[in-house]
Motif scaffolding. Structure first.
Motif, short mmCIF file in Angstrom:
data_model
loop_
_atom_site.label_atom_id
_atom_site.label_comp_id
_atom_site.label_asym_id
_atom_site.label_seq_id
_atom_site.Cartn_x
_atom_site.Cartn_y
_atom_site.Cartn_z
N GLY A 1 -17.89 3.51 4.35
CA GLY A 1 -18.31 3.46 5.74
C GLY A 1 -17.58 4.60 6.42
N ASN A 2 -16.57 4.27 7.25
CA ASN A 2 -15.70 5.31 7.80
C ASN A 2 -14.65 5.74 6.79
OD1 ASN A 2 -16.99 5.35 10.30
ND2 ASN A 2 -15.84 3.56 11.00
N ALA A 3 -14.45 4.93 5.76
CA ALA A 3 -13.54 5.26 4.65
C ALA A 3 -14.29 4.91 3.37
CB ALA A 3 -12.25 4.46 4.76
N MET A 4 -13.80 5.39 2.24
CA MET A 4 -14.43 5.04 0.97
C MET A 4 -13.48 4.16 0.17
SD MET A 4 -14.32 8.38 -1.56
CE MET A 4 -14.61 9.70 -0.39
N VAL A 5 -14.07 3.21 -0.55
CA VAL A 5 -13.35 2.30 -1.43
C VAL A 5 -13.95 2.46 -2.82
CG1 VAL A 5 -12.73 -0.10 -1.90
CG2 VAL A 5 -12.94 0.69 0.47
N LEU B 1 -10.48 12.52 4.95
CA LEU B 1 -11.13 11.28 4.55
C LEU B 1 -10.09 10.30 4.02
CD1 LEU B 1 -14.26 12.64 2.63
CD2 LEU B 1 -13.82 12.51 5.08
N ASP B 2 -10.31 9.03 4.29
CA ASP B 2 -9.46 7.98 3.75
C ASP B 2 -10.12 7.42 2.49
OD1 ASP B 2 -7.08 7.45 5.51
OD2 ASP B 2 -8.67 7.41 7.01
N VAL B 3 -9.37 7.44 1.40
CA VAL B 3 -9.87 6.97 0.11
C VAL B 3 -8.97 5.83 -0.36
CG1 VAL B 3 -10.40 7.62 -2.27
CG2 VAL B 3 -10.63 9.33 -0.43
N TYR B 4 -9.56 4.66 -0.59
CA TYR B 4 -8.82 3.49 -1.07
C TYR B 4 -9.24 3.22 -2.51
CZ TYR B 4 -7.51 2.57 3.77
OH TYR B 4 -6.99 2.67 5.06
N TRP C 1 0.84 -1.19 0.00
CA TRP C 1 0.00 0.00 0.00
C TRP C 1 0.88 1.25 0.00
CZ3 TRP C 1 -5.09 0.07 -0.83
CH2 TRP C 1 -5.82 -1.09 -0.61
N VAL C 2 0.48 2.24 -0.80
CA VAL C 2 1.18 3.52 -0.89
C VAL C 2 0.15 4.61 -0.58
CG1 VAL C 2 2.43 5.11 -2.40
CG2 VAL C 2 2.78 2.63 -2.63
N THR C 3 0.51 5.57 0.26
CA THR C 3 -0.42 6.62 0.69
C THR C 3 0.08 7.99 0.27
OG1 THR C 3 -1.13 5.32 2.59
CG2 THR C 3 -1.58 7.68 2.66
N ALA C 4 -0.81 8.78 -0.31
CA ALA C 4 -0.51 10.18 -0.66
C ALA C 4 -1.52 11.07 0.05
CB ALA C 4 -0.59 10.39 -2.17
N VAL D 1 -5.07 9.31 0.40
CA VAL D 1 -5.42 8.45 -0.73
C VAL D 1 -4.49 7.25 -0.73
CG1 VAL D 1 -5.73 8.31 -3.22
CG2 VAL D 1 -6.25 10.44 -2.02
N HIS D 2 -5.08 6.04 -0.65
CA HIS D 2 -4.30 4.81 -0.55
C HIS D 2 -4.45 4.01 -1.84
CE1 HIS D 2 -4.29 5.60 3.84
NE2 HIS D 2 -5.56 5.90 3.67
N VAL D 3 -3.32 3.60 -2.41
CA VAL D 3 -3.31 2.78 -3.62
C VAL D 3 -2.32 1.65 -3.42
CG1 VAL D 3 -3.92 4.75 -5.07
CG2 VAL D 3 -1.52 4.13 -4.78
N VAL D 4 -2.41 0.64 -4.28
CA VAL D 4 -1.47 -0.48 -4.24
C VAL D 4 -0.44 -0.28 -5.35
CG1 VAL D 4 -1.21 -2.98 -4.48
CG2 VAL D 4 -3.16 -2.04 -3.23
N SER D 5 0.81 -0.48 -5.01
CA SER D 5 1.87 -0.32 -6.00
C SER D 5 1.63 -1.25 -7.19
CB SER D 5 3.24 -0.64 -5.36
OG SER D 5 3.28 -1.97 -4.89
#
Length: 580
Positions: free
Chosen positions: A264-268, A248-251, A200-203, A210-214
């Motif tokens: 929910g508490n974060a968005m996917v 906000l946490d965005v995946y 996981w990589v976070t910006a 914003v969380h993404v997968v490498s």
């Protein structure tokens, strides 16, 4: 038995991964039940070989309104009731999640039914059927319960209900309480390059983490995505007149789940090159941001109003829409669902119809009485107010608007009846509903873990620390998946351009494949399959196809990479030849 999977949603947390046959395989890999006016292009008039690919799920197509199957007379479990994640294949090192959907008779409390999971005769998980999905099924969910590190090869899995025979009435036959599965675990050296060492990589932006997968498309496009996320959250905040109380946490995930997102508490939110469930990435971001922000003032809001608010706040469902005109089209197409019925049983109603109708009612109240009054009403309606959700809405409508639900509904329908008929809106809505019905039928047959009513939607924070990136990135990539997904993607593109004839021709072609158990008799579908097969054999993964007669423009990536390349191809006889 073809490999099959389902995803689960936790009703208390969220509103609203899969068998790969290898890069060049001709058909989906068949494994033990692990737990597993037509436009006809001239080029397609030539003879095309019949190609059969078995579906991963041979269930009949779903009706517009989903209903749960009646309970069996006896507590029981079958191989088709067991699902393992990540999907479609397990690799040594994966932490496996088990999902168990049992047949529970009406006289048995699901929470009293014990579930034991054993791997190679060792207990790895135990609990009860204590969760529920959106379809209303009782589910046993055991997240990241089995660490497969070092366990390459076939593994023996036992799933046992009521192991110690504590239930007598409703479980008279204990012979159907156990399923034994042989589960293959592959060598991680066979993982695609972008999955090896994926992290996981976070910006961070002003609004969000914003969380993404490498190695994914989202990782590749992250700089542009960050600006889009900022704009989406700002729109949601402005529409709700609500300042975010936190970042906000965005995946962003590399596979389709449902229609493309949940929160929910974060968005996917799904972000991938072959996004077959609508290209409305920006709209989905706004929609899910509304779901997070509205919890600041309405933590107990009900599904009908929550989804209506989200579509209204976005200004449309998957694209910008005139919600009043579209609601009138819904009535004109005889697809309207009485409000009390919709409010009380929201999610099983055909998705686009239910969400649009909810948004239409919200838009009517906001435009007629103002947003401040609606916001107060919205925050007050909870499931605790009355015996049914429709009664709760009725009670609060009387308090805030001096109207019963029946009176408010009648006034709204009268308002819609006075709107001029818009033929383009009628055709667009009709084609949109058809597109998503065909798309979900594809999911049920060939990508069942994506189907929203039975989805397992893991809490992303927990997944990030305890699970596998593959839980939200692996997805089916057999040639039937790639072919039907690029066709669905092309149908969505045509729909968005207003080319309803082309969209319906593509949907007709996809439907014929689904109707014929994966047999590509239809020339248009067979031409797409031939194109996908040719490029797959050359080491590409096809991400999108624009096919016009004997010419095709195709976007591809290399296997296991996220580097996009544009290719042009020409059909010569029955073979696709690279033009560039």
């Amino acid at each position: 038995m073809a490999k099959k999977f389902v995803i689960l949603i936790s009703l208390g947390v969220f509103l609203l991964l899969v068998g790969c046959a290898g890069a060049g395989a001709a058909t989906p890999e068949v494994l033990p039940p692990t737990a597993v006016p037509s436009t006809h292009t001239p080029a397609l008039d030539t003879a095309v070989p019949t190609i059969a690919i078995p579906p991963t799920n041979t269930a009949p197509p779903p009706p517009p309104t989903e209903t749960a199957a009646p309970p069996e007379a006896d507590l029981s479990i079958e191989a088709d009731d067991i699902f393992l994640y990540p999907v479609p294949e397990l690799f040594a090192g994966d932490r496996v999640t088990f999902q168990i959907l049992a047949h529970v008779p009406s006289n048995v409390n699901p929470q009293s039914v014990t579930v034991h999971v054993l791997v190679n005769y060792q207990d790895v998980a135990k609990g009860t059927l204590s969760a529920r999905n959106l379809a209303g099924d009782s589910v046993g969910l055991f997240e990241w319960a089995w660490d497969t590190t070092g366990e390459i090869g076939d593994q023996l899995v036992h799933i046992i209900l009521d192991r110690y025979d504590e239930i007598s009435e409703g479980d008279e036959n204990r012979d159907n309480n156990e399923v034994v599965l042989t589960v293959p675990v592959r060598d991680p050296q066979n993982l695609p390059p972008n999955e090896r060492g994926a992290t996981w990589v976070t910006a961070e932006t002003n609004c969000c983490n914003v969380h993404v997968v490498s190695g994914t498309a989202a990782y590749r496009d992250l700089p542009e995505i960050l600006m889009t996320v900022e704009t989406a959250v700002a729109q949601a905040a402005a529409r709700l007149e609500e300042v975010p109380g936190r970042k906000l946490d965005v995946y962003l995930i590399d596979r389709v789940i449902g229609q493309g997102g949940y929160a929910g508490n974060a968005m996917v939110v799904s972000y991938l090159d072959r996004h077959y469930a609508s290209q409305g990435f920006e709209q989905i971001l706004v929609h899910e941001a509304v779901h997070i922000l509205d919890r600041q003032f309405a933590p107990e809001r009900i599904p009908f109003l929550a989804e209506g608010m989200a579509v209204w706040g976005t200004g449309g469902h998957y694209k910008t829409e005139n919600i009043h005109q579209r609601s009138a089209a819904l009535v004109a197409l005889d697809q309207y669902v009485p409000l009390a019925q919709l409010i009380d049983n929201f999610y099983p109603v055909q998705h686009e119809i239910g969400y649009l109708e909810a948004a239409g009612f919200v838009a009517y109240l906001v435009d007629t009485y103002g947003f401040p009054q609606f916001k107060a009403f919205y925050a007050d309606v909870t499931a605790e107010d009355a015996n049914t959700l429709s009664q709760a809405v009725d009670l609060n409508l009387q308090q805030y608007y001096d109207l019963t639900l029946a009176e408010a509904e009648a006034n709204w329908l009268a308002f819609l009846a006075n709107l001029p008929e818009n033929r383009a809106e009628l055709i667009d809505l009709q084609t949109t509903v058809r597109y998503f019905n065909v798309m979900r039928r594809y999911q049920r047959f060939y990508d069942p873990t994506a189907y929203f009513l039975t989805a397992w939607l893991p809490y992303p924070g927990a997944l990030q620390t305890e699970g596998n990136p593959a839980d939200l990135t692996r997805h089916p990539q057999a040639e039937i998946n790639v072919t039907l997904e690029v066709m669905l993607q092309a149908a969505d593109a045509a729909l968005r351009m207003g080319d309803y004839n082309k969209a319906n021709v593509l949907l007709d072609s996809i439907t014929r494949v689904l109707d014929n158990d994966g047999v590509f008799i239809d020339p248009l579908a067979a031409s797409h399959l031939s194109l996908v097969r040719s490029l797959t054999e050359q080491g590409y993964e096809v991400q999108s196809v624009s096919l016009e007669g004997e010419y095709a423009e195709v976007q591809v990536t290399g296997w296991g990479t996220a580097v996009l390349t544009q290719l042009s191809l020409t059909l010569s006889g029955q073979n696709w030849i690279l033009s560039n």
